[in-house]
Design a protein around this motif. Structure first.
Motif, short mmCIF file in Angstrom:
data_model
loop_
_atom_site.label_atom_id
_atom_site.label_comp_id
_atom_site.label_asym_id
_atom_site.label_seq_id
_atom_site.Cartn_x
_atom_site.Cartn_y
_atom_site.Cartn_z
N THR A 36 43.24 24.09 65.55
CA THR A 36 42.63 25.18 66.31
C THR A 36 41.83 24.60 67.46
OG1 THR A 36 40.54 25.21 65.07
CG2 THR A 36 42.39 26.46 64.14
N GLU A 37 41.23 25.46 68.26
CA GLU A 37 40.38 25.00 69.37
C GLU A 37 39.10 24.36 68.88
OE1 GLU A 37 39.78 28.41 71.77
OE2 GLU A 37 41.78 28.34 72.69
N LYS A 38 38.77 24.58 67.59
CA LYS A 38 37.53 24.05 67.03
C LYS A 38 37.74 22.87 66.09
CE LYS A 38 35.04 28.46 67.25
NZ LYS A 38 34.28 29.49 66.47
N GLN A 39 38.93 22.75 65.57
CA GLN A 39 39.14 21.71 64.56
C GLN A 39 40.61 21.33 64.41
OE1 GLN A 39 38.62 22.76 60.32
NE2 GLN A 39 37.14 21.09 60.17
N ILE A 40 40.84 20.02 64.29
CA ILE A 40 42.16 19.49 63.95
C ILE A 40 41.98 18.62 62.72
CG2 ILE A 40 44.09 18.02 64.67
CD1 ILE A 40 43.39 18.68 67.57
N VAL A 41 42.80 18.88 61.69
CA VAL A 41 42.71 18.12 60.45
C VAL A 41 44.09 17.59 60.07
CG1 VAL A 41 42.03 18.11 58.03
CG2 VAL A 41 40.80 19.57 59.65
N LEU A 42 44.18 16.28 59.91
CA LEU A 42 45.41 15.64 59.46
C LEU A 42 45.15 15.08 58.07
CD1 LEU A 42 46.19 13.58 62.71
CD2 LEU A 42 46.81 15.94 62.21
N GLN A 43 45.93 15.48 57.08
CA GLN A 43 45.69 15.06 55.71
C GLN A 43 46.97 14.56 55.05
OE1 GLN A 43 44.03 18.65 53.95
NE2 GLN A 43 41.98 17.77 53.99
N SER A 44 46.79 13.59 54.16
CA SER A 44 47.94 13.08 53.39
C SER A 44 47.43 12.22 52.24
CB SER A 44 48.87 12.26 54.27
OG SER A 44 49.94 11.74 53.52
N GLU A 45 48.23 12.19 51.18
CA GLU A 45 47.95 11.29 50.06
C GLU A 45 48.66 9.96 50.24
OE1 GLU A 45 49.16 13.30 46.54
OE2 GLU A 45 47.47 14.70 46.54
N SER A 46 49.43 9.83 51.32
CA SER A 46 50.23 8.63 51.54
C SER A 46 49.39 7.49 52.12
CB SER A 46 51.39 8.93 52.49
OG SER A 46 51.98 7.74 52.95
#
Length: 306
Positions: A36-46
């Motif tokens: 979004t314009e307020k937040q970017i989240v990249l997540q992974s268990e790798s």
């Protein structure tokens, strides 16, 4: 280590030059769940993802952009690695660099140069993809965050001859591939050639096991069929003997009947070879049909006599 993680390890090694790193990070960012314009989240268990992301951000943005990195324990040996960006200027920089509109994310092929489309697909896989262990099931899927991105990805895969199905699962548009050859094509295109070879070897081993099972089942069925037939034939002959009618049988039927009583385990073919004048399986079967008819007639007489 899982097959899915093996794929990530191999495709990560193929992201070598800056053009491919640029395209790979684009795929990860575009298809991440939160943008979004307020937040970017990249997540992974790798763990591969955790190692690769700092390299990609440094290659594309140098020191201008530094995501906040956090690791959250998930129980056992698993942990979730999260790369979060909340600084408005950094989010704006990403949107400007990749021409991404948070409210309407879509693939822009102009971002992909010098044959880097495969690296972009690798990034999409890092961001939202997974593949099952082919020993268990042939299944590769992408959990895309919007219908538009799912459609764009479906078209991209279609351009390399890969097709798949779509479902809506937990507000995510899932594009899945179950055809093993299409999974092989996708893995190869992303740069996981060794994993493709492993999948093909697994298919060969599965096919060999299936053929062996079919042969074994067929053998068991044939044995059961021979035993069942031999039991019926023996019962018919014993009934004829009980009725004192063996001497009324023709010489060829009597010879066969005596051989059956002496050799209950033999097949029709084997019985036919033991006759004084050997005959084939169909000839033996025809004689047993005559014996069965005689036994049935004797049973019918016995019933009427009572």
């Amino acid at each position: 280590m899982s097959f899915s993680n093996d794929v990530r390890e191999e495709i990560a090694r193929s992201i070598t030059d800056r053009d491919r790193q640029f395209a790979c990070l684009y795929g990860v960012l575009l298809y991440c769940r939160t943008f979004t314009e307020k937040q970017i989240v990249l997540q992974s268990e790798s763990p591969v993802f955790a190692r690769l992301m700092p390299t990609l951000f440094h290659s594309v943005f140098r020191t201008v952009l530094q995501p906040d990195v956090r690791t959250v324990a998930r129980g056992g040996a698993q942990s979730m690695v999260s790369f979060t960006i909340t600084e408005p200027r950094q989010i704006a920089k990403i949107c400007e660099t990749y021409h991404i509109h948070p409210e309407k994310r879509e693939i822009r092929l102009s971002n992909l140069v010098n044959n880097s489309l495969s690296a972009f697909l690798a990034g999409v896989f890092f961001g939202c993809g997974s593949v099952m262990d082919p020993n268990k099931e042939y299944h590769l899927e992408f959990n895309t965050p919007s219908e538009l991105l799912c459609t764009d990805l479906q078209k991209l895969l279609g351009s390399i001859g890969v097709s798949g199905g779509r479902i809506l699962r937990k507000q995510m548009y899932v594009l899945y591939i179950k055809d093993s050859e299409h999974i092989e094509d996708t893995l190869t295109y992303m740069g996981a050639q060794q994993c493709t070879i492993e999948l093909m070897n697994i298919k060969i081993r599965k096919d060999m096991r299936n053929k062996a099972n079919r042969v074994r089942n067929c053998d068991e069925a044939n044995i059961n069929k021979v035993v069942s037939a031999a039991m019926r034939q023996t019962e018919d002959i014993r009934w004829i003997v009980k009725c004192g009618q063996m001497d009324t049988l023709s010489p060829e039927l009597r010879e066969l009947a005596e051989l059956r009583l002496e050799n209950p385990e033999l097949s029709l073919k084997e019985l036919g070879e033991l006759l004084s004048v050997p005959i084939g399986r169909s000839g033996v079967n025809h004689r047993f049909q005559k014996i069965a008819a005689i036994a049935e007639e004797l049973r019918s007489r016995a019933v009427h006599t009572k």
